[in-house]
Design an enzyme around this catalytic site. Structure first.
Site, mmCIF file in Angstrom:
data_model
loop_
_atom_site.group_PDB
_atom_site.id
_atom_site.type_symbol
_atom_site.label_atom_id
_atom_site.label_comp_id
_atom_site.label_asym_id
_atom_site.label_seq_id
_atom_site.Cartn_x
_atom_site.Cartn_y
_atom_site.Cartn_z
ATOM 1 N N SER A 12 31.548 0.214 6.975
ATOM 2 C CA SER A 12 32.195 -1.099 6.898
ATOM 3 C C SER A 12 33.363 -1.089 5.897
ATOM 4 C CB SER A 12 31.161 -2.141 6.475
ATOM 5 O OG SER A 12 31.806 -3.277 5.938
HETATM 6 N N1 GSH Z 1 35.881 -11.224 5.455
HETATM 7 C C1 GSH Z 1 34.616 -10.543 5.335
HETATM 8 C C2 GSH Z 1 34.348 -9.724 6.588
HETATM 9 C C3 GSH Z 1 32.952 -9.143 6.595
HETATM 10 C C4 GSH Z 1 32.603 -8.528 7.948
HETATM 11 O O1 GSH Z 1 33.119 -8.951 8.984
HETATM 12 N N2 GSH Z 1 31.719 -7.532 7.892
HETATM 13 C C5 GSH Z 1 31.246 -6.927 9.120
HETATM 14 C C6 GSH Z 1 31.080 -5.429 8.946
HETATM 15 S S1 GSH Z 1 32.625 -4.634 8.712
HETATM 16 C C7 GSH Z 1 29.866 -7.501 9.429
HETATM 17 O O2 GSH Z 1 29.081 -7.692 8.561
HETATM 18 N N3 GSH Z 1 29.614 -7.781 10.707
HETATM 19 C C8 GSH Z 1 28.362 -8.292 11.175
HETATM 20 C C9 GSH Z 1 28.445 -9.685 11.681
HETATM 21 O O3 GSH Z 1 29.496 -10.346 11.560
HETATM 22 O O4 GSH Z 1 27.444 -10.164 12.208
HETATM 23 C C10 GSH Z 1 34.626 -9.669 4.089
HETATM 24 O O5 GSH Z 1 35.720 -9.289 3.660
HETATM 25 O O6 GSH Z 1 33.563 -9.393 3.528
#
Ligand code: GSH
Length: 219
Positions: A12
């Site tokens: 990630s």
């Molecule tokens: N804007 C957030 C984005 C976080 C994000 O989208 N993380 C993804 C992994 S790269 C995630 O957890 N996805 C799972 C989901 O949205 O259910 C940050 O900077 O922390």
């Protein structure tokens, strides 16, 4: 003495931005793996901590913070020996925050808009428009780096960590052509010389690219 726990996984990009910040601040922390690929972020236990079910998530002695940008700002404000990574000066901070919001709303979204449908629904066809969003974002990044080695000036900040964690992952979808983007290329090379870069970001970015490279068909 507080206990810092970072929840996430190395593929990630926003998790890696936090790892870069934690390493730059030389903080000790526990790293708890949340395997997104097997749905660990949707368990009752994780949802109680972060109902938005995203990683990274920081637990600082019971204080729960998510969104990588908020986490990086918090870590420097609370634990930084200096404000170098996140200056308190309002004008410097405003420029830095513009770069953080650029990552949150433009650069990272250009990646997430392709990889989320892939991970959630196995969508492998990508409209050209989504590829164009990445190319546009590369153009802006190249421009931000036109007259300084780092995104806000002569020294590295959390804006570099957040944008570099995303930019070093985006070649999974669009390569960074060194001729077209010499500034981005040199900036990533410069950052890769940081002693903690490979462990905090380089290896995870490679893993992310290996997982996704060639997975998409542009339509
Ligand atoms: N804007 C957030 C984005 C976080 C994000 O989208 N993380 C993804 C992994 S790269 C995630 O957890 N996805 C799972 C989901 O949205 O259910 C940050 O900077 O922390």
């Amino acid at each position: 003495m507080s206990t810092l726990v970072l929840y996430g996984m190395d593929i990630s990009p926003p998790v890696r931005a936090c790892l870069l910040t934690l390493r730059a601040l030389e903080l000790s922390f526990q790293y708890k793996i949340v395997d997104l690929l097997s749905g660990e972020h949707k368990t009752e236990e994780f949802l109680q901590k972060n109902p938005q079910h995203t990683v990274p998530l920081l637990d600082d002695n019971g204080t729960l913070i998510w969104d990588s940008h908020a986490i990086c700002c918090y870590l420097v404000d609370k634990y930084g020996q200096s404000d170098d990574l996140y200056p308190k000066d309002l004008v410097k901070r405003a420029k830095l925050e513009q770069r953080l919001y650029f990552d949150a709303s433009v650069l990272f979204m250009s990646l997430r808009n392709i990889c989320a449908p892939y991970f959630h629904k196995k969508v492998t066809t990508v409209p050209q428009e989504k590829i164009d969003n990445i190319i546009d974002a590369y153009g802006h990044l190249e421009n931000f780096l036109s007259d300084s080695p780092y995104l806000t000036g002569d020294t590295v900040t959390i804006a570099d960590f957040c944008c570099a964690a995303t930019a070093s992952s985006l070649p999974a979808m669009v390569s960074i052509d060194p001729e077209k983007y010499p500034k981005i290329t040199a900036w990533l090379e410069r950052l890769s010389e940081l002693p903690y870069y490979k462990e905090a970001n380089g290896n995870g970015a490679k893993e992310y690219i290996a997982l996704l490279k060639g997975a998409f068909t542009i339509v």
